[in-house]
Design an enzyme around this catalytic site. Structure first.
Site, short mmCIF file in Angstrom:
data_model
loop_
_atom_site.label_atom_id
_atom_site.label_comp_id
_atom_site.label_asym_id
_atom_site.label_seq_id
_atom_site.Cartn_x
_atom_site.Cartn_y
_atom_site.Cartn_z
CG HIS A 196 -40.72 -1.38 2.61
ND1 HIS A 196 -40.45 -2.70 2.46
CD2 HIS A 196 -39.36 -1.23 2.05
CE1 HIS A 196 -38.42 -2.86 3.42
NE2 HIS A 196 -38.54 -1.57 2.84
CG HIS B 30 -36.30 -1.61 7.33
ND1 HIS B 30 -35.30 -2.31 7.56
CD2 HIS B 30 -37.02 -1.39 6.22
CE1 HIS B 30 -34.63 -1.76 6.12
NE2 HIS B 30 -36.22 -0.94 4.96
CG ASP C 53 -57.83 -16.31 12.28
OD1 ASP C 53 -58.06 -18.17 11.45
OD2 ASP C 53 -57.09 -16.29 13.28
CG HIS D 219 -35.12 -4.73 1.87
ND1 HIS D 219 -34.52 -4.28 0.81
CD2 HIS D 219 -35.11 -4.31 2.83
CE1 HIS D 219 -35.20 -2.86 0.98
NE2 HIS D 219 -35.43 -2.69 2.46
CE1 TYR E 137 -63.32 -13.35 12.86
CE2 TYR E 137 -62.40 -11.43 11.28
CZ TYR E 137 -62.60 -11.97 13.01
OH TYR E 137 -62.00 -11.27 13.44
#
Lengths: 233, 233, 233, 233
Positions: free
Chosen positions: B96, B98, B121, B172, B230
């Site tokens: 998480h 910001h 991708d 948020h 890939y």
């Protein structure tokens, strides 16, 4: 040895932090730290580049702007700091920068709307932008009057400096404060981050809504309320 | 010696990576890592600056938010992590942040359109932005309910967490996940890059078309399909 | 010892340069270098992070995509490189990135207008953006067909690869080239700078005029004309 | 030993500073320093990367563009520097860059409005953008004529080079100057910061007002007026 050695050191470190955080170029900023017991504050000398700054260069003044200790001329913004310390007795440090996004909002003469929880984690109001000063005040005791301009802005908008630790001066830039000099610098960095996010938000969605009250309250209180559970006890 | 030493180390390194990648300032983020066998996860302690963080500070909890090991208070977002681990049994790490552009989109309350192959991708859908939470949920068990908000968003939009490893929480910021903590951080960085590119794309061409289906499929499958070519075998 | 040691080293250094110049995150890019005498080229292995890359990891292939030397799988974009080397016999290196501003223009499906001398110092045309590929070509030999897409774009717009060392693939990102791998990377960096400047120019003045022909000619010729006087003799 | 050793060193350091401040990539810029007593100036050699530049590479010329000392070819912009030194006898250094925001304004062909005190701390006028050169001048002695273009712009707008230490050349980029080479570079950095702030200001508020005259005067005079109190005595 100076009785203000620790105060100078605190002030010095906070000024250096301003530079390390990318909030200033050259000498475009200053931080001060207060010693309430002795009724003095420490501030950066005027126009000294950060790479040359030393703790002993820091100037000590009382709240009437008399130099108590130090050989250098204090920051040209000193009277604004003195005025705020005199009027707001619970702040311990003040920072002033010309950080890019903060200045852009100040030049736009717009409050920064509270758009998200990054903002609400720190304050529950839009970040106020004080209207440019009246001409007679500019021509008078300018830096002292800048302090008046800030207080007037808070009075007019019904804000408390204890809950809103930052302001934008219209056409100029930000002042921020906190319980000590380090916290004042922290608020300068938070303001710059929030200012950038708010700018981008309006570019993506010019109709972006203000954060709703329940979320403002929740985020602020989990960090600052009486049952706060953010951080260590 | 702790039986969770490796888990703490994984969690510690992923948190430090968040900082090194420029995705967080101060303490604005957290990463967790899960140990499915023991039914626990490791998470950053709340409000500890990255420069002070040590592997032994990492907190171990079970999926009911009981602290199993550690002296510090866990991240204030812990219940969201616990909820996701409990409900999504194939994720190994959650991050998480910001981060600036991710937050700007979240504050704009808009999904990030799939505009190019950098996006394709990694996932074949627009990056979902969950609507802000209902007031009664905010006032209740907020961080737990944030988990519900994420699951509801995925259900409503018909998305699978296995194919869409990221979400924006309206007003948020982002949550991302992956097979381990490092991959969760990787998805936070990819999201931030894609968010910036999408923002710029709309500034240059407000009518920029979504990537066409054939290209979405091609790019995703050459990286993730059964005949992927890939990377190394 | 490999007879391609120098070629691998050139390719390795150019790939590392891509990373140091901030043009890629993770593994989002690749550079190749050609050896015309031996009819081979060297390219980055697929999905290897730059911090782990070593010169001996570089893969050597011929223009039909046969691996001549190397244990790793070559970049997933290898066939595009091979196709360009085969068709354009005066290029010595090719670079591909997902650099932010270059991708934003590609996703906008717009040519980058020639707005100033920074652009004209390097090429005299708008930077072309190739239209997204037809569905049947995407579903076919995709990376090979990407080469065709680039050639078709240059044919359609009447451009010469010798004078225009860069292209944007619609919805994807940039390919650049030059007399060697280092020059190809140089063109990727120049493109990213020009793309950012052009973006900002249109934000400041949506009606900004294209650079006038006399200035285009002057700046290009003082660097690249027969009487060039830029740089050392 | 060269009698111009100190002048070369001053010029070298200022050029390196340009690079360290992030104002140039590759060889996109140059700084010169003048020695009025000897009627010569020192300038960067053309096309030499900063990481390879050495003090002894700096070229010494007189104001008629004759090389007095140095084995390398001087900057392709040398004639513009010579022209300015010849016509403006109180400048000691000149800098030219292709810095991003400065170039964006130049490409937009717009003066940078004075929006705030960061600007007013340095100059009291909008930053002038000279109109693109007439075709016959471009085809003639281009770099010499660039000098004429700058002087014409200042004459037309009624500006003094002593008070306005910077100009944007339409479609090209900035030239800045000062009492020495270091101050010229300082003005390039200030211009770039002011250019970015002005750009952001207009994005946030397209109707942002110009700074009012009383504030322009106040900020400029506290730094540059006869009773200036900024900096050390």
């Amino acid at each position: 040895m100076s009785k203000f050695k620790d105060l100078k050191q605190e002030c010095y470190e906070a000024n250096m932090q301003l530079n390390e955080l990318g909030l200033v170029i050259y000498t475009f900023g200053n931080v001060s730290a207060v010693d309430r017991e002795n009724g003095v504050f420490a501030i950066k000398p005027s126009g000294v580049p950060y790479e040359e700054l030393k703790p002993e260069d820091i100037v000590i003044l009382d709240f009437e702007n008399n130099v108590i200790e130090g050989k250098m001329r204090p920051s040209s913004d000193t009277k604004t700091h003195a005025f705020l310390y005199k009027n707001w007795d619970e702040i311990g440090g003040i920072a002033h920068t010309h950080a890019t996004y903060s200045v852009a909002w100040a030049q736009s003469q717009k409050d920064i709307p509270i758009f998200g929880t990054t903002h609400a984690d720190h304050l529950t109001e839009d970040i106020p932008c004080a209207a440019p000063m009246r001409d007679d005040l500019i021509e008078g005791n300018y830096e002292h009057n800048t302090g008046i301009q800030i207080l007037d802005c808070f009075k007019e908008k019904g804000l408390s400096y204890k809950e809103v630790p930052m302001v934008l001066l219209g056409n100029h830039g930000p002042f921020t404060w906190g319980k000590n000099a380090a916290k004042a610098v922290y608020h300068s960095k938070v303001l710059e981050a929030v200012a950038e996010m708010a700018y981008l938000t309006l570019q993506i969605n010019p109709d972006a809504p203000r954060l709703k009250d329940s979320l403002i309250k929740k985020h602020y209180e989990r960090k600052h309320g009486k049952d706060a559970y953010y951080g260590q006890k």
